[in-house]
Enzyme design. Structure first.
Site, PDB file in Angstrom:
ATOM      1  N   SER A 248     -10.656  -0.746   3.748  1.00 33.94           N
ATOM      2  CA  SER A 248      -9.839  -1.036   4.937  1.00 33.94           C
ATOM      3  C   SER A 248      -9.256   0.272   5.451  1.00 33.94           C
ATOM      4  O   SER A 248      -8.576   0.970   4.702  1.00 33.94           O
ATOM      5  CB  SER A 248      -8.686  -1.972   4.582  1.00 33.94           C
ATOM      6  OG  SER A 248      -9.187  -3.140   4.010  1.00 33.94           O
TER       7      SER A 248
ATOM      8  N   GLU B 154      -4.776   3.873   6.287  1.00 36.75           N
ATOM      9  CA  GLU B 154      -4.567   3.778   4.835  1.00 36.75           C
ATOM     10  C   GLU B 154      -5.031   5.044   4.104  1.00 36.75           C
ATOM     11  O   GLU B 154      -4.296   5.565   3.264  1.00 36.75           O
ATOM     12  CB  GLU B 154      -5.356   2.565   4.327  1.00 36.75           C
ATOM     13  CG  GLU B 154      -4.595   1.709   3.334  1.00 36.75           C
ATOM     14  CD  GLU B 154      -5.451   0.565   2.814  1.00 36.75           C
ATOM     15  OE1 GLU B 154      -5.305  -0.545   3.334  1.00 36.75           O
ATOM     16  OE2 GLU B 154      -6.255   0.780   1.889  1.00 36.75           O
TER      17      GLU B 154
ATOM     18  N   ARG C  39       0.848  -1.216   0.000  1.00 38.25           N
ATOM     19  CA  ARG C  39       0.000   0.000   0.000  1.00 38.25           C
ATOM     20  C   ARG C  39       0.876   1.255   0.000  1.00 38.25           C
ATOM     21  O   ARG C  39       0.601   2.232   0.713  1.00 38.25           O
ATOM     22  CB  ARG C  39      -0.945   0.024   1.207  1.00 38.25           C
ATOM     23  CG  ARG C  39      -1.870  -1.135   1.299  1.00 38.25           C
ATOM     24  CD  ARG C  39      -2.897  -1.180   0.152  1.00 38.25           C
ATOM     25  NE  ARG C  39      -3.668  -2.391   0.252  1.00 38.25           N
ATOM     26  CZ  ARG C  39      -3.306  -3.534  -0.328  1.00 38.25           C
ATOM     27  NH1 ARG C  39      -2.221  -3.604  -1.070  1.00 38.25           N
ATOM     28  NH2 ARG C  39      -4.052  -4.612  -0.201  1.00 38.25           N
TER      29      ARG C  39
HETATM   30  C1  LIG Z   1     -15.435  -0.313  -0.287  1.00 40.52           C
HETATM   31  C2  LIG Z   1     -13.965  -0.082  -0.565  1.00 40.52           C
HETATM   32  C3  LIG Z   1     -13.129  -1.165  -0.781  1.00 40.52           C
HETATM   33  C4  LIG Z   1     -11.762  -0.979  -1.039  1.00 40.52           C
HETATM   34  N1  LIG Z   1     -10.987  -2.070  -1.258  1.00 40.52           N
HETATM   35  C5  LIG Z   1      -9.669  -1.918  -1.530  1.00 40.52           C
HETATM   36  C6  LIG Z   1      -8.844  -3.065  -1.786  1.00 40.52           C
HETATM   37  O1  LIG Z   1      -9.304  -4.208  -1.787  1.00 40.52           O
HETATM   38  N2  LIG Z   1      -7.537  -2.855  -2.022  1.00 40.52           N
HETATM   39  C7  LIG Z   1      -6.994  -1.590  -2.053  1.00 40.52           C
HETATM   40  O2  LIG Z   1      -5.785  -1.479  -2.294  1.00 40.52           O
HETATM   41  N3  LIG Z   1      -7.753  -0.505  -1.829  1.00 40.52           N
HETATM   42  C8  LIG Z   1      -9.074  -0.627  -1.574  1.00 40.52           C
HETATM   43  N4  LIG Z   1      -9.844   0.482  -1.319  1.00 40.52           N
HETATM   44  C9  LIG Z   1      -9.237   1.818  -1.321  1.00 40.52           C
HETATM   45  C10 LIG Z   1      -9.393   2.577  -2.666  1.00 40.52           C
HETATM   46  O3  LIG Z   1     -10.388   2.009  -3.459  1.00 40.52           O
HETATM   47  C11 LIG Z   1      -8.085   2.608  -3.469  1.00 40.52           C
HETATM   48  O4  LIG Z   1      -7.045   3.179  -2.719  1.00 40.52           O
HETATM   49  C12 LIG Z   1      -8.232   3.389  -4.782  1.00 40.52           C
HETATM   50  O5  LIG Z   1      -7.097   3.187  -5.595  1.00 40.52           O
HETATM   51  C13 LIG Z   1      -8.418   4.889  -4.564  1.00 40.52           C
HETATM   52  O6  LIG Z   1      -8.755   5.452  -5.815  1.00 40.52           O
HETATM   53  P1  LIG Z   1      -9.453   6.867  -5.929  1.00 40.52           P
HETATM   54  O7  LIG Z   1      -9.457   7.223  -7.377  1.00 40.52           O
HETATM   55  O8  LIG Z   1     -10.754   6.861  -5.253  1.00 40.52           O
HETATM   56  O9  LIG Z   1      -8.405   7.795  -5.165  1.00 40.52           O
HETATM   57  P2  LIG Z   1      -8.670   9.105  -4.206  1.00 40.52           P
HETATM   58  O10 LIG Z   1      -9.357   8.609  -2.990  1.00 40.52           O
HETATM   59  O11 LIG Z   1      -9.404  10.101  -5.047  1.00 40.52           O
HETATM   60  O12 LIG Z   1      -7.225   9.538  -3.940  1.00 40.52           O
HETATM   61  C14 LIG Z   1      -6.356   8.745  -3.160  1.00 40.52           C
HETATM   62  C15 LIG Z   1      -4.939   9.345  -3.230  1.00 40.52           C
HETATM   63  O13 LIG Z   1      -4.450   9.219  -4.562  1.00 40.52           O
HETATM   64  C16 LIG Z   1      -4.090  10.506  -5.089  1.00 40.52           C
HETATM   65  N5  LIG Z   1      -4.443  10.494  -6.514  1.00 40.52           N
HETATM   66  C17 LIG Z   1      -5.647  10.193  -7.055  1.00 40.52           C
HETATM   67  N6  LIG Z   1      -5.572  10.252  -8.405  1.00 40.52           N
HETATM   68  C18 LIG Z   1      -4.304  10.608  -8.716  1.00 40.52           C
HETATM   69  C19 LIG Z   1      -3.602  10.858  -9.938  1.00 40.52           C
HETATM   70  N7  LIG Z   1      -4.198  10.749 -11.128  1.00 40.52           N
HETATM   71  N8  LIG Z   1      -2.293  11.231  -9.881  1.00 40.52           N
HETATM   72  C20 LIG Z   1      -1.649  11.350  -8.683  1.00 40.52           C
HETATM   73  N9  LIG Z   1      -2.265  11.138  -7.489  1.00 40.52           N
HETATM   74  C21 LIG Z   1      -3.575  10.763  -7.511  1.00 40.52           C
HETATM   75  C22 LIG Z   1      -4.910  11.496  -4.276  1.00 40.52           C
HETATM   76  O14 LIG Z   1      -4.318  12.782  -4.283  1.00 40.52           O
HETATM   77  C23 LIG Z   1      -4.904  10.839  -2.920  1.00 40.52           C
HETATM   78  O15 LIG Z   1      -3.686  11.122  -2.276  1.00 40.52           O
HETATM   79  C24 LIG Z   1     -11.224   0.326  -1.080  1.00 40.52           C
HETATM   80  C25 LIG Z   1     -12.071   1.428  -0.864  1.00 40.52           C
HETATM   81  C26 LIG Z   1     -13.425   1.236  -0.623  1.00 40.52           C
HETATM   82  C27 LIG Z   1     -14.332   2.415  -0.446  1.00 40.52           C
END
Ligand SMILES: Cc1cc2nc3c(=O)[nH]c(=O)nc-3n(C[C@H](O)[C@H](O)[C@H](O)COP(=O)(O)OP(=O)(O)OC[C@H]3O[C@@H](n4cnc5c(N)ncnc54)[C@H](O)[C@@H]3O)c2cc1C
Length: 352
Positions: free
Chosen positions: A248, A348, A164
């Site tokens: 998580s 996380e 992560r």
């Molecule tokens: C129900 C649920 C289940 C989940 N299960 C998992 C799992 O099984 N495994 C797992 O690893 N994660 C899981 N997650 C966490 C999450 O889905 C991941 O971390 C996902 O990759 C976040 O994507 P996002 O676009 O929503 O990012 P955001 O929440 O919008 O951003 C997260 C971070 O990434 C940065 N960021 C976003 N886009 C960019 C970009 N284009 N360039 C540079 N930085 C950027 C943001 O600035 C921030 O720091 C889960 C979340 C939920 C709600």
């Protein structure tokens, strides 16, 4: 390039926390980034990059310029003897990409099905689930240095993937000390994946193994694994559209073999996995559950009753949890776990 003022963010974060972006810019392509960086005021403004908002806790209105990444597109860009190289725009929905790759005959991402969020955020925390991490299927990515406008490409080694973790989670400077990170600089625009032609299923996770045995299948297809992963996730995790959450909330901590032996002496039932280097990963959910937190709440921030690792918004859309309540609950959990096990859990999601 569209610049909007006072934009409500409740529907842009999976916790459903109410906050607004004082200024939000939607970036739909490299031309929008060039336009943004040509504007002296916008170029120098502090920035926060927003994907699908599924890994953030908003603790108030967001004063930095919010860059909403909406760069789309997914295509096969090349192939090697061993792999299909698929490229996707950072604004694509992650699960849609996984589905598309399978529909088009490029297996390899199926264990990562149904993870919320965008393609652009997937390398940031090296998303992982059911025995596969992004780094296992990663080829390279394109990004822009938002302080200089310089475009660059990184391979896996340059992304410094960890559990992560990646270079995108660390700052370029730590106070006066130079750091190695890109968290305050890089906006990821495109990600490329190397999907194996000689595909083999990644099995072995107890839940997937159970599904395989139930189905009586020795050689499941990628589509079969995708369906199982979707079923398992739907049964285990709350749907964030119904019960807001960020997945998580804490990372599984890693301890030394000696530390683990010491804990096992006191807590024989502790859930743990020995890693290749001899260190031991502990199940954070088990630690939290053992401290009696499952189903408990502080204000509208609750610990999901079926999985202690997930913190939820108990107030729904009408009376939503605040970022402050989420972080108060998180800190209380950290304190309990530390007092009982001597382990400090790391959260996380990114606190904004
Ligand atoms: C129900 C649920 C289940 C989940 N299960 C998992 C799992 O099984 N495994 C797992 O690893 N994660 C899981 N997650 C966490 C999450 O889905 C991941 O971390 C996902 O990759 C976040 O994507 P996002 O676009 O929503 O990012 P955001 O929440 O919008 O951003 C997260 C971070 O990434 C940065 N960021 C976003 N886009 C960019 C970009 N284009 N360039 C540079 N930085 C950027 C943001 O600035 C921030 O720091 C889960 C979340 C939920 C709600």
């Amino acid at each position: 390039m569209l610049v909007e003022k006072n934009v409500p963010l409740q529907s842009f974060n999976t916790f459903g926390i109410v906050a607004k972006a004082l200024t939000l810019v939607r970036l739909q392509g490299l031309a929008d980034i060039d336009t943004l960086l040509a504007d002296a005021a916008l170029k120098t403004a502090p920035k926060f990059i927003l994907g699908g908002g599924s890994n953030i806790v908003l603790t108030g209105d967001v004063k930095p310029l919010v860059l909403k990444v909406e760069i789309m597109g997914k295509q096969l860009v090349s192939q090697t003897a061993k792999a299909w190289i698929v490229e996707a725009g950072a604004g694509e929905n992650w699960h849609d990409l996984v589905t598309w790759t399978l529909e088009n005959g490029y297996p390899g991402l199926e264990n990562l099905a149904l993870i919320p969020g965008s393609v652009g955020a997937s390398p940031v925390q090296n998303i992982g689930a059911y025995g596969v991490e992004l780094q296992d299927r990663f080829e390279s990515l394109d990004a822009v240095d938002m302080t200089t406008g310089q475009r660059f490409t990184l391979n896996a080694a340059q992304c410094a993937f960890g559990y992560r973790d990646s270079v995108f989670k660390h700052l370029s400077n730590q106070g006066s000390q130079p750091g190695f990170g890109l968290a305050d600089k890089a906006l990821i625009t495109h990600v490329r994946f190397a999907l194996p032609k000689n595909w083999k299923p990644v099995l072995g996770y107890a839940d997937i193994e159970k599904k395989r045995l139930q189905a009586g299948m020795d050689h499941p297809t990628a589509q079969q694994i995708y369906d199982w992963v979707c079923d398992i996730r739907r049964a285990k995790l709350p749907d964030w559209r119904v019960l807001g959450n960020a997945g998580s909330f804490f990372k599984n901590p890693t301890v030394s073999a000696e530390q683990c032996a010491d804990i096992i002496e006191r807590e024989p039932k502790i859930v743990h996995y020995v890693l290749a280097d001899g260190s031991v990963k502990l199940a954070a959910g088990w630690l939290i559950d053992a401290c009696g937190w499952k189903g408990k709440h502080i204000g509208n921030a609750g610990v999901y009753e079926r999985q202690a690792l997930v913190l939820v918004n108990r107030g729904g859309q009408a009376n939503p949890v605040t970022g402050g309540e989420v972080m108060t609950l998180a800190k209380s959990i950290q304190t309990s776990v530390y007092e009982r096990f001597g382990i400090m859990l790391a959260h996380e999601p990114v606190v904004v």
